[in-house]
Structures are given as C-alpha cells and as structure tokens.
Design a protein around this motif. Structure first.
Motif, PDB file in Angstrom:
ATOM      1  N   VAL A 181       0.860  -1.184   0.000  1.00  0.00           N
ATOM      2  CA  VAL A 181       0.000   0.000   0.000  1.00  0.00           C
ATOM      3  C   VAL A 181       0.896   1.234   0.000  1.00  0.00           C
ATOM      4  O   VAL A 181       1.920   1.273   0.700  1.00  0.00           O
ATOM      5  N   ALA A 182       0.526   2.220  -0.803  1.00  0.00           N
ATOM      6  CA  ALA A 182       1.405   3.372  -1.012  1.00  0.00           C
ATOM      7  C   ALA A 182       0.621   4.672  -1.123  1.00  0.00           C
ATOM      8  O   ALA A 182      -0.588   4.669  -1.374  1.00  0.00           O
ATOM      9  N   LEU A 183       1.342   5.774  -0.944  1.00  0.00           N
ATOM     10  CA  LEU A 183       0.815   7.101  -1.250  1.00  0.00           C
ATOM     11  C   LEU A 183       1.144   7.423  -2.701  1.00  0.00           C
ATOM     12  O   LEU A 183       2.201   7.025  -3.210  1.00  0.00           O
ATOM     13  N   ALA A 184       0.268   8.166  -3.365  1.00  0.00           N
ATOM     14  CA  ALA A 184       0.535   8.630  -4.726  1.00  0.00           C
ATOM     15  C   ALA A 184       0.159  10.102  -4.815  1.00  0.00           C
ATOM     16  O   ALA A 184      -0.836  10.531  -4.225  1.00  0.00           O
ATOM     17  N   TRP A 185       0.948  10.868  -5.553  1.00  0.00           N
ATOM     18  CA  TRP A 185       0.683  12.301  -5.695  1.00  0.00           C
ATOM     19  C   TRP A 185       1.314  12.802  -6.997  1.00  0.00           C
ATOM     20  O   TRP A 185       2.206  12.176  -7.553  1.00  0.00           O
ATOM     21  N   ARG A 186       0.855  13.945  -7.464  1.00  0.00           N
ATOM     22  CA  ARG A 186       1.436  14.551  -8.658  1.00  0.00           C
ATOM     23  C   ARG A 186       2.843  15.068  -8.356  1.00  0.00           C
ATOM     24  O   ARG A 186       3.109  15.554  -7.259  1.00  0.00           O
ATOM     25  N   LYS A 187       3.716  14.983  -9.330  1.00  0.00           N
ATOM     26  CA  LYS A 187       5.070  15.488  -9.149  1.00  0.00           C
ATOM     27  C   LYS A 187       5.077  16.981  -8.849  1.00  0.00           C
ATOM     28  O   LYS A 187       6.010  17.491  -8.220  1.00  0.00           O
ATOM     29  N   THR A 188       4.045  17.679  -9.304  1.00  0.00           N
ATOM     30  CA  THR A 188       3.977  19.127  -9.100  1.00  0.00           C
ATOM     31  C   THR A 188       3.293  19.511  -7.792  1.00  0.00           C
ATOM     32  O   THR A 188       3.159  20.697  -7.495  1.00  0.00           O
ATOM     33  N   PHE A 189       2.854  18.525  -7.000  1.00  0.00           N
ATOM     34  CA  PHE A 189       2.177  18.814  -5.733  1.00  0.00           C
ATOM     35  C   PHE A 189       3.139  19.587  -4.825  1.00  0.00           C
ATOM     36  O   PHE A 189       4.233  19.101  -4.513  1.00  0.00           O
ATOM     37  N   PRO A 190       2.758  20.794  -4.381  1.00  0.00           N
ATOM     38  CA  PRO A 190       3.710  21.653  -3.668  1.00  0.00           C
ATOM     39  C   PRO A 190       3.878  21.353  -2.187  1.00  0.00           C
ATOM     40  O   PRO A 190       4.865  21.742  -1.583  1.00  0.00           O
TER      41      PRO A 190
END
Length: 308
Positions: A275-284
């Motif tokens: 299980v993992a976290l995922a986010w956009r590369k541009t998330f500040p």
C-alpha cells in the motif's frame, strides 16, 4: 487572456454545456459565453463546436484546455506555498483511497491527523484505482492511498506497508476443521468469491493465483454469477457458507473469528500487496507527505510490515 477565461473554458469542457458551466462558475450564461468567444477570437481558434443540446471540444481545444488546467492548478499552488510560508496550514487536502484500504486505514488515520493538524480540512473519497488516477491527474485529488504497482505519468509514489493475503473459510467447511496453513491446491475445487471488475485487489488475486481462477471458472460454481461489490458483502457470503475467499489481512479483525475461519496461505503460495501514497510530481505540499507516512507508520495495523 485571463485566469477567469481559462476557468470558464475548463468548466465548459467538463460540463459539455454552457448553462451548466456558468452555474458551476457562478456567473450568468451570457457572461461566460461572451468570455469564451472573446478568448477564441484572441487565440484565433475554435475551442468548442456548439450544438443544440451540448458542445464538443475541438482537437485544438483539448490541447489548450489541458494547458489551462495545468495553469489553474499551478496558480493554486502559488497561493498554497504563500499561505504555508506564513504558518497557515489550513488549506484543504483532498484525499482518495481505494475501497479495500479506506475502511480499515482511514478510521485510524483521520482522528490522528486531525489531532496533529486541527486547522487542515480533509476531503475524503473512496473509489477505484483508475478513477483515483484520473482525479490525481486532473487535480481533483491531492493524494491517493492505493496499492502498487501503480504507474502513471507525472505521478510519484511512496510505499507505506506490506500486507499479506489470507484465506477465509466458512465454519461449516471441512477445511475449517484442519489446523495450519492452507495451500492453493486444497481449494482448487472450491467456490471462490471475488470482488467485481474494477477492484485492483481482485486483479491482484487473479494475477497471483491464475490457475485457481481458471479451474474455478471451468466449474459450474457460484463464482460464475457472483462477484461482490465490497469485502463486506463477501464477508457475510462466506459466513453464510456460500464459498471461500481471499482477503487482505487488514480487512480482518477479531469480530470475524465468530463468522468464519481465517487461515494463512502456505509459504510457497503466500502473496501480499504494498500500500502506497501517490501524488502529482507538481504537488507543492511535500511536507504533508512525510506527515502522512509518519502517522500511518505509527498506526496499529495488524499483520502489516512497514516499509521504510
């Protein structure tokens, strides 16, 4: 060209209708229509094909609207960075989680997060992996909690923990009387109840035990006609004696011990998921990711192994 005009064309593309788009933007339809027309004239292109009932986004319109979405997202990032530089952590976080993780992780995670950051509102959504992926890409979600593998352009992931799969067997089943671990070959002729299409956990089970699924589909068993919409449904189907199933271990608790028997899979058959976290590369808000990791690491999740 203004940010308002970019927001208007994004809304029209999403709603496929000028009136509905004006309502979501809280402006009158004539105001929105004039602004869109003005932008088209400025750019010298047609963004939308107007039809009586709806609109169609033109090919060039799709490219421009995609850039417009990125620009609007980045302007919000600027505001977020500025707020947090002044110690203001009150910006809302939009969190998504897959169906087979959310009910077992979030009830522990949310109170702890709220205790540490009471001024940060959380918006929570449960959904399928592919829907969460789309919403991450569009900016409708900031962070998603899902299982690996998960490969999407412009998306980063952080593994959190590993959890094994377990077999659940009705109390009335002959296997319930046997001690020890269960091997896959012991259940090859059983009715195996699965989640329906779209659930990534179903895909993981089918991928891990393809022979089991193949043999099951060759039979005339319930699996052919029943695929559960949730683990809760399958939980009580197993308890009723309708079949056996394979669950992620975090979804099982002491309350289940009266419903059915929980067995580990034999070592050579043992499977697990990460299980993992995922986010956009541009998330500040990168500091938020570390906060999430630490809180989840400190939560008491049975039978899981944290990943550093």
């Amino acid at each position: 060209m203004t940010l308002s005009e970019l927001k208007y064309i994004i809304a029209v593309a999403k709603e496929k209708h000028f009136r509905k788009a004006s309502e979501t933007c809280f402006v009158s339809q004539p105001t929105l229509s004039v602004a869109v027309k003005k932008l088209e004239e400025e750019l010298g292109v047609t963004l939308f094909e107007r039809r009586k009932q709806d609109v169609i986004v033109t090919p060039v319109g799709k490219k421009i609207i995609s850039l417009a979405e990125e620009i609007i997202e980045r302007t919000q990032d600027i505001k977020t960075i500025a707020q947090e530089s002044h110690g203001d952590l009150s910006t809302q976080l939009k969190i998504g989680a897959i169906y087979t993780v959310a009910p077992y992780l979030l009830p522990q995670f949310i109170p702890e997060f709220s205790k540490q950051f009471p001024s940060v509102p959380l918006m929570i959504e449960e959904n399928y992996t592919h829907v969460l992926a789309d919403k991450l890409q569009s900016g409708d979600l900031d962070i998603a909690i899902l299982s690996l593998p998960f490969q999407e352009p412009n998306i980063e992931t952080m593994p959190l923990y590993r959890e094994p799969f377990k077999v659940v067997v009705p109390n009335s089943h002959p296997l319930a009387e046997k001690e020890g671990k269960i091997a896959i070959h012991q259940i090859k002729n059983e009715t195996v109840l699965l989640l329906g299409a779209g659930h990534c956990f179903r895909d993981q089970v089918v991928e891990t035990y393809p022979n089991l699924m193949h043999m099951n589909y060759q039979s005339d068993r319930l699996q052919k006609t029943f695929e559960g919409s949730s683990l809760e449904t399958i939980r009580y189907m197993v308890a009723s004696g309708a079949g056996i199933s394979i669950f992620p271990c975090t979804s099982l608790s002491e309350r289940d011990e009266n419903l059915f028997q929980i067995r580990e899979l034999a070592h050579k058959d043992q499977a697990s998921r990460v299980v993992a976290l995922a986010w956009r590369k541009t998330f500040p808000r990168t500091q938020v990711l570390e906060v999430f990791r630490k809180i989840i690491k400190n939560i008491s999740l049975p039978c899981t192994t944290p990943i550093e």
